[in-house]
Motif scaffolding. Sequence first.
Motif, PDB file in Angstrom:
ATOM      1  N   PHE A 109      -6.083   3.023  -3.656  1.00 50.82           N
ATOM      2  CA  PHE A 109      -6.334   2.497  -2.418  1.00 50.82           C
ATOM      3  C   PHE A 109      -7.546   1.764  -2.954  1.00 50.82           C
ATOM      4  O   PHE A 109      -8.983   2.278  -3.072  1.00 50.82           O
ATOM      5  N   GLU A 110      -7.065   0.256  -2.922  1.00 54.38           N
ATOM      6  CA  GLU A 110      -8.686  -0.455  -3.275  1.00 54.38           C
ATOM      7  C   GLU A 110      -9.656  -0.565  -2.248  1.00 54.38           C
ATOM      8  O   GLU A 110     -10.813  -1.257  -2.553  1.00 54.38           O
ATOM      9  N   VAL A 111      -9.168  -0.415  -0.485  1.00 53.12           N
ATOM     10  CA  VAL A 111      -9.986  -0.738   0.640  1.00 53.12           C
ATOM     11  C   VAL A 111     -11.588  -0.085  -0.499  1.00 53.12           C
ATOM     12  O   VAL A 111     -12.288   0.303   0.616  1.00 53.12           O
ATOM     13  N   THR A 112     -10.831   0.919  -0.481  1.00 55.09           N
ATOM     14  CA  THR A 112     -12.727   2.680  -0.175  1.00 55.09           C
ATOM     15  C   THR A 112     -12.741   3.216  -2.068  1.00 55.09           C
ATOM     16  O   THR A 112     -13.412   3.642  -2.509  1.00 55.09           O
ATOM     17  N   LYS A 113     -12.007   1.411  -2.915  1.00 53.60           N
ATOM     18  CA  LYS A 113     -12.869   1.536  -4.292  1.00 53.60           C
ATOM     19  C   LYS A 113     -12.640   3.251  -4.584  1.00 53.60           C
ATOM     20  O   LYS A 113     -12.620   2.624  -6.518  1.00 53.60           O
ATOM     21  N   GLU A 114     -11.271   3.254  -4.659  1.00 55.75           N
ATOM     22  CA  GLU A 114     -10.435   3.960  -5.539  1.00 55.75           C
ATOM     23  C   GLU A 114      -9.952   3.498  -7.152  1.00 55.75           C
ATOM     24  O   GLU A 114     -10.280   4.391  -7.948  1.00 55.75           O
ATOM     25  N   ASP A 115      -9.984   2.210  -7.323  1.00 56.34           N
ATOM     26  CA  ASP A 115      -9.610   1.682  -8.562  1.00 56.34           C
ATOM     27  C   ASP A 115     -10.626   1.753  -9.341  1.00 56.34           C
ATOM     28  O   ASP A 115      -9.945   1.587 -10.600  1.00 56.34           O
ATOM     29  N   PHE A 142      -1.304   6.241  -0.263  1.00 56.72           N
ATOM     30  CA  PHE A 142      -1.008   5.183  -0.186  1.00 56.72           C
ATOM     31  C   PHE A 142       0.450   4.795  -0.492  1.00 56.72           C
ATOM     32  O   PHE A 142       0.447   3.789   0.262  1.00 56.72           O
ATOM     33  N   TRP A 167      -5.202  10.643   4.633  1.00 55.23           N
ATOM     34  CA  TRP A 167      -5.415   9.629   5.949  1.00 55.23           C
ATOM     35  C   TRP A 167      -6.417   9.655   6.520  1.00 55.23           C
ATOM     36  O   TRP A 167      -6.561  10.587   7.479  1.00 55.23           O
ATOM     37  N   ARG A 171      -6.009   5.190  10.852  1.00 58.42           N
ATOM     38  CA  ARG A 171      -4.225   4.434  10.576  1.00 58.42           C
ATOM     39  C   ARG A 171      -3.433   5.589  11.117  1.00 58.42           C
ATOM     40  O   ARG A 171      -3.055   5.478  10.692  1.00 58.42           O
ATOM     41  N   TRP A 202     -15.272  10.245   5.770  1.00 58.06           N
ATOM     42  CA  TRP A 202     -13.921  10.012   6.473  1.00 58.06           C
ATOM     43  C   TRP A 202     -13.743  11.090   7.646  1.00 58.06           C
ATOM     44  O   TRP A 202     -13.678  12.172   7.283  1.00 58.06           O
TER      45      TRP A 202
END
Length: 258
Positions: A109-115, A142, A167, A171, A202
């Motif tokens: 999940f790139e939105v939370t910088k998981e990558d 995700f 999650w 959402r 979260w």
Amino acid sequence: MKISIAQMQVHEGDVEKNFETSLGMIEKACSADSRIVLFPELFLSGFDYPNLQNLSKKMPEYINKLLEKSADIAICGTFLENINDEIFNTFYCLYEKKVMLKYSKVKLFEVTKEDDYFCPGNKNQENTFDLFGIKFGVCICFELRFPEILRKAALKGAEVLLVSAIWPVERLNAWRKLSAARAIENQAFVATCNANDKSGKWICAGHSSVYDPNGTLLSSAYNQTTIKTISIDPEYAKNVREKFPSLIKAYDLNCAGG
């Protein structure tokens, strides 16, 4: 077959507290004669990014402790996995003191910088396992948004699809609708387990649920910290597929204009 979904608050970074909570839920699932218990994503650690290296090195000890609890019930959920100082988010199925499946999250999940903190799993890895005469398929959080992942499992015969997640509440609508959609399109039972309450920064959506192969909601934990146990009949998925054979290799269709 009885399946339990163990919805819990995942206290970010507090492995021992999360572990004690999980032990209590495993005990309740066993008391209900459940064959399998599903936990949220990273249910022992949460996404404690600054401490992932240290936390990941603790995981083998706790996985071994859970293996000892798996003699009579399959324990499923995701854990931090450290391979040569690279961190993976890996789904384990533990049963009869053995590791039945390891599947590492492919879609980070790139939105939370998981990558930035995790390595993706190999897209060609197996995401199914056989247990109790049933084929199960899995995906992680995700990945629920990518129908190809659970379709891959369904095309291999998976009748029960397991989703482990953290999650967020904003959402929730997508969480519920995507879960039902994955059940309908794959004509399979879908069991989801999400965290509830706060995990780090979260607020989690909860609503861990079980859907039948028609997308009908059979049970939900809603916002509670609780364990839900429900009986499902995987043969029903086979019957649905036989009576209404819509489970096809959609990606083989030629959609180009003539």
